[in-house]
Design a protein around this motif. Structure first.
Motif, short mmCIF file in Angstrom:
data_model
loop_
_atom_site.label_atom_id
_atom_site.label_comp_id
_atom_site.label_asym_id
_atom_site.label_seq_id
_atom_site.Cartn_x
_atom_site.Cartn_y
_atom_site.Cartn_z
N UNK A 4 0.84 -1.20 0.00
CA UNK A 4 0.00 0.00 0.00
C UNK A 4 0.88 1.25 0.00
N UNK A 7 2.42 1.79 -3.25
CA UNK A 7 1.46 2.35 -4.21
C UNK A 7 1.25 3.84 -3.97
N UNK A 11 1.82 6.85 -6.52
CA UNK A 11 0.80 7.85 -6.85
C UNK A 11 1.34 9.26 -6.65
N UNK A 12 2.02 9.44 -5.50
CA UNK A 12 2.58 10.77 -5.22
C UNK A 12 3.57 11.16 -6.31
N UNK A 15 1.77 12.12 -9.39
CA UNK A 15 1.19 13.45 -9.25
C UNK A 15 2.28 14.51 -9.40
N UNK A 19 2.48 17.26 -12.08
CA UNK A 19 2.49 18.64 -11.62
C UNK A 19 3.60 19.43 -12.30
N UNK A 23 3.38 22.58 -14.84
CA UNK A 23 4.07 23.83 -14.52
C UNK A 23 4.92 24.31 -15.68
N UNK A 24 5.66 23.34 -16.25
CA UNK A 24 6.53 23.71 -17.36
C UNK A 24 5.72 24.29 -18.51
N UNK A 27 4.71 27.79 -17.79
CA UNK A 27 5.81 28.75 -17.76
C UNK A 27 6.34 29.06 -19.16
N UNK A 107 20.13 45.61 -13.97
CA UNK A 107 21.02 44.68 -13.27
C UNK A 107 22.20 45.43 -12.65
N UNK A 209 11.03 36.59 -23.25
CA UNK A 209 9.98 36.73 -22.23
C UNK A 209 8.86 37.60 -22.79
N UNK A 380 3.47 48.60 4.91
CA UNK A 380 3.68 48.34 6.33
C UNK A 380 5.02 48.88 6.76
N UNK B 26 -7.26 -2.25 -1.41
CA UNK B 26 -6.36 -1.89 -0.32
C UNK B 26 -7.20 -1.65 0.93
N UNK B 176 11.57 52.74 11.49
CA UNK B 176 12.05 51.38 11.65
C UNK B 176 13.21 51.31 12.64
N UNK B 295 -4.01 14.51 -2.15
CA UNK B 295 -2.58 14.76 -2.36
C UNK B 295 -2.36 15.86 -3.40
N UNK B 331 14.09 48.86 5.45
CA UNK B 331 12.89 48.05 5.65
C UNK B 331 12.85 46.89 4.65
N UNK B 375 24.63 46.50 -5.16
CA UNK B 375 23.81 45.84 -6.18
C UNK B 375 24.33 44.44 -6.52
N UNK B 379 22.02 41.18 -6.42
CA UNK B 379 21.86 40.31 -7.60
C UNK B 379 22.18 38.86 -7.27
#
Lengths: 380, 391
Positions: A4, A7, A11-12, A15, A19, A23-24, A27, A107, A209, A380, B26, B176, B295, B331, B375, B379
């Motif tokens: 069990x 199994x 299964x996990x 999944x 999943x 996702x790929x 994206x 950058x 992108x 905040x 099962x 802060x 799951x 912050x 920076x 990065x």
């Protein structure tokens, strides 16, 4: 029980596999018609606008560096005037690239090292005395770049003789000259880095992108563009010095004008920056001078209209840019003097630029389905 | 006799059949509840009313999770209110709030917090033992000690509430409070606990090992199974609202959320609206005893909660970049350091303590910490997070 468990694990795993597959897929969306069109825009920006603009700027910067060397080798009236001329020309050309604070420039945080003003004069003097001072940290932003050079070659004495004496007739003269060299070398290296980064690393990533989400190139470029127009042209060059922004509560700060020590070039710096923003909106190819792919073309392609008039949104925005330009053109070369005598003309320009801000920040982004991610302050 | 023999045969046959079906299936028992059609669930389906027992009474009890979440609110409020009022912060009080000892909680009523001290004081749960609870006792205790050392640290730093901070000097930058390295300790506490309590307990305890528990018989004295209850605690630790983020749009958060829940909305725009439906569907799958679906929904929730923490860390690093002054930058870094610390609990992405600690050291490990950040360091940190979480 063992079987069990096995199994369940299988299964996990299934999944998990499923999943990651889905996702790929999400994206990496299949290129759609619109995505392809955006890719064409991104390519046009990089190849026909951004990189050539940096190259043009680099040419002017190289002249400034050479004239800086002449001056530090032999400080005299002639080398000082030559450096000043080269500084003005490079500073004007800089206004055409400051708008590209995304991709490679983001950058390297290029703007923060090239054009944060007003210059921190105490900090500059401290750094001159400590050649090991860290120029990379935020505290050093206003101690370098064009504003620091403005102080060093236009403001370090009451007249040219005093400025020359600053570099010749003083115990710290050598350190002062060395600081100019340090700043110029640094600017030169940074532009090399940014151009190289666009060419080697960023171009492919940028043009691939093609989405409209927060991390997409269009999303980043729009945010950088609107931020630049709002905070660095409208507020930085006009609103804050003239006391026209909401935060300034009507109090003018003429000492915060761009090129405060040179004074008579504030106008041309502002005009050039404003025109660069308009040109980028229209996708103007810097080599051919022809308008091409860009925000205007994109807005037209998706049929974006102005709600009240039904006219093309791109035309409305261009019309407002023209009105704002008209108000800027009425200003004198020296903003400092203008603010001290009559700041209403500055406020007029600010008001018209604010109308343009609303159009590009609200109408344009909503038509394009782009989220503005920058905020004035953290909640905040 | 004939009838009896016949009955016996039938009974034996039935028994044999039921054993056989047990073997085939099962351990799938007869479901405790009537099954729920997933298609009937919508983003506004009420949670409590949907999951009921045979008598129609709800089987949902969020209180254990909600109590911890309120304790977290109250603990955080102790820090924020003292800093706002420029009053000293007592590490001993922080520790009492953390471990729920000595009746530390008091009533708080603000626009965003509403807690009753007596309720929390009398509760059997606490934050400390829920910290890093998925880890071994030894490793979990390291995290708990780290949290308590932050309480000690902020106690000392709060002696400088009237000072202006600079490199090497604790004090305030704007509103802060930061230590001598420019680190906003309260943010580090708050965001680290988002990871160590909310993310870890929801993801790595309740929605992981917590799913491997009984779902056939109600607990003694209550009408829900252990599995049902674990799922509900996992919801209660994320939000105090009946419907998480109900009515929210990308631009506007329509509910008051605290901690992890608010950052899910702010920094996981792609998934925040799918979290509540996933909780609903997973809970319905528990009713249906549909292990595959349970799951699937658990994995979805865990992945997206982790992603929210990762993108929060990433975006606060970006906010250092776009910050226009030290106040904004300080912050941003306090938030970022806390969120990066929290990433050690992102087990789906296989982050761990070393991953988080390396990034934090790279950012603030130098003599003057925050004041030395440039920076390049930003990065490096962003690149590491981006690569690990595929942002």
């Amino acid at each position: 029980m063992k079987s069990i468990k096995t199994q369940s694990i299988v299964v996990v795993l299934i999944i998990t596999l499923f999943w990651s597959c889905s996702n790929n897929v999400s994206n990496d969306p299949a290129p759609t018609g619109e995505g392809n069109n955006r890719r064409e825009i991104l390519i046009h920006w990089v190849d026909n606008i951004i990189v050539p603009s940096y190259q043009r700027f680099e040419t002017k910067l190289d002249v400034m560096v050479a004239k800086g060397q002449d001056f530090t080798n032999t400080p005299n009236n002639q080398t000082l005037l030559a450096l000043r001329t080269a500084w003005v020309e490079a500073y004007v050309e800089w206004q055409k690239v400051e708008v590209f604070e995304f991709g490679a420039a983001d950058r390297y945080a290029l703007r923060t090292f090239f054009n944060i003003y007003p210059a921190d004069v105490n900090g500059i003097m401290a750094n001159i005395n400590d050649p090991t001072a860290n120029l990379n940290i935020p505290a050093a932003y206003a101690r370098q770049g064009f504003p620091a050079l403005d102080y060093l070659i236009n403001g370090s004495g009451t007249d040219d003789n005093a400025i020359l004496a600053f570099y010749t007739n003083h115990a710290d003269a050598a350190k002062r000259k060395a600081y100019i060299t340090t700043l110029l070398t640094r600017m030169s290296e940074m532009i090399d880095n940014v151009i190289a980064y666009w060419n080697k690393n960023e171009r492919e990533a940028f043009i691939s992108k093609t989405g409209l989400d927060i991390g997409s190139s269009m999303g980043l470029a729009v945010n950088a563009y609107v931020l630049h127009y709002e905070k660095y042209i409208r507020s930085g060059k006009i609103g804050i010095p003239a006391g026209a922004t909401a935060n300034s509560a009507g109090v003018a700060h003429p000492e915060t004008v761009e090129a405060y020590y040179k004074k008579d070039i504030s106008l041309i710096l502002t005009q050039t920056a404003h025109q660069a923003a308009v040109d980028f909106f229209n996708g103007k190819n810097v080599t051919t001078g022809e308008n091409g792919l860009g925000f205007k073309a994109y807005l037209n392609a998706i049929g974006a209209k102005d709600n009240s008039s039904g006219k093309d949104l791109s035309s409305i925005i261009n019309d407002q840019f023209t009105v704002a330009k008209g108000k800027i053109d009425l200003l004198p070369p020296d903003f400092f003097q203008q603010i001290n005598t009559d700041r209403s003309k500055m406020i007029d320009a600010f008001t018209e630029m604010q109308k343009a801000v609303r159009m590009i920040k609200v109408d344009m982004t909503s038509a394009m389905s782009i989220t503005i991610t920058y905020t004035d302050n953290d909640g905040d | 006799m004939y009838k009896l023999a016949n009955f016996k045969t039938l009974a034996l046959a039935a028994l044999a059949f039921s054993i056989a079906s047990c073997n085939d299936d099962d351990d799938a028992p007869v479901n405790l509840r009537s099954s729920i059609d997933y298609n009937t669930l919508t983003p506004t389906t009420a949670y409590s009313k949907t999951f009921v027992d045979a008598s129609g009474a709800t089987t949902v009890d969020f209180s254990e999770g909600a109590t911890r979440l309120k304790m977290f609110q109250a603990l955080n409020y102790y820090g924020t209110s003292n800093i706002a009022a420029n009053t000293h912060i007592d590490a001993a009080q922080f520790k009492k709030l953390y471990s729920n000892t000595g009746n530390p909680f008091t009533d708080i009523s603000t626009a965003t917090i509403n807690v009753k001290g007596a309720e929390l004081n009398s509760a059997s749960v606490q934050l400390k033992d829920a910290t890093a609870a998925s880890w071994s006792a030894t490793e979990a205790n390291k995290v708990r000690s780290k949290v308590e050392s932050l309480f000690d640290q902020i106690d000392v730093v709060s002696n400088s509430l009237s000072q202006t901070a600079s490199a090497g000097k604790a004090g305030k930058i704007g509103s802060y409070l930061v230590d001598e390295k420019g680190i906003e300790v309260l943010q580090v506490i708050q965001k680290s606990l988002i990871g160590a309590i909310q993310l870890d307990y929801i993801n790595n305890v309740l929605l992981d090992k917590g799913l491997q528990v009984d779902n056939t018989t109600p607990h003694a004295g209550v009408n829900y199974t252990e599995l049902e209850h674990n799922w509900d605690i996992a919801y209660g630790m994320l939000t105090l609202n009946p419907i998480f983020l109900e009515g929210s749009t990308d631009a506007t958060r329509a509910t008051v959320e605290f901690g992890l829940g608010s950052y899910v909305w702010e920094y996981n725009k792609g998934a925040y609206a799918k979290i509540y439906p996933a909780y609903l569907k997973g809970r319905a799958a528990i009713v249906n005893n549909d292990r595959t679906e349970i799951q699937a929904q658990a994995t979805f929730i865990r992945t997206e909660l982790e992603k929210a923490v990762a993108t929060s860390a990433f975006n606060y690093l970006e906010k250092w970049r776009t910050g226009q002054n030290d106040q904004e930058r300080v912050h941003a870094i306090g938030e970022a350091i806390g969120f990066i610390y929290a990433l050690r609990f992102a087990t789906i992405a296989k982050a761990d303590a070393a991953f988080s600690d390396n990034i934090i050291t790279g950012l603030t490990g130098s003599a003057n910490g925050f004041w030395d950040i440039d920076i390049v360091k930003i990065n490096t940190a962003k690149d590491a997070i981006k690569a690990k979480f595929n942002l």
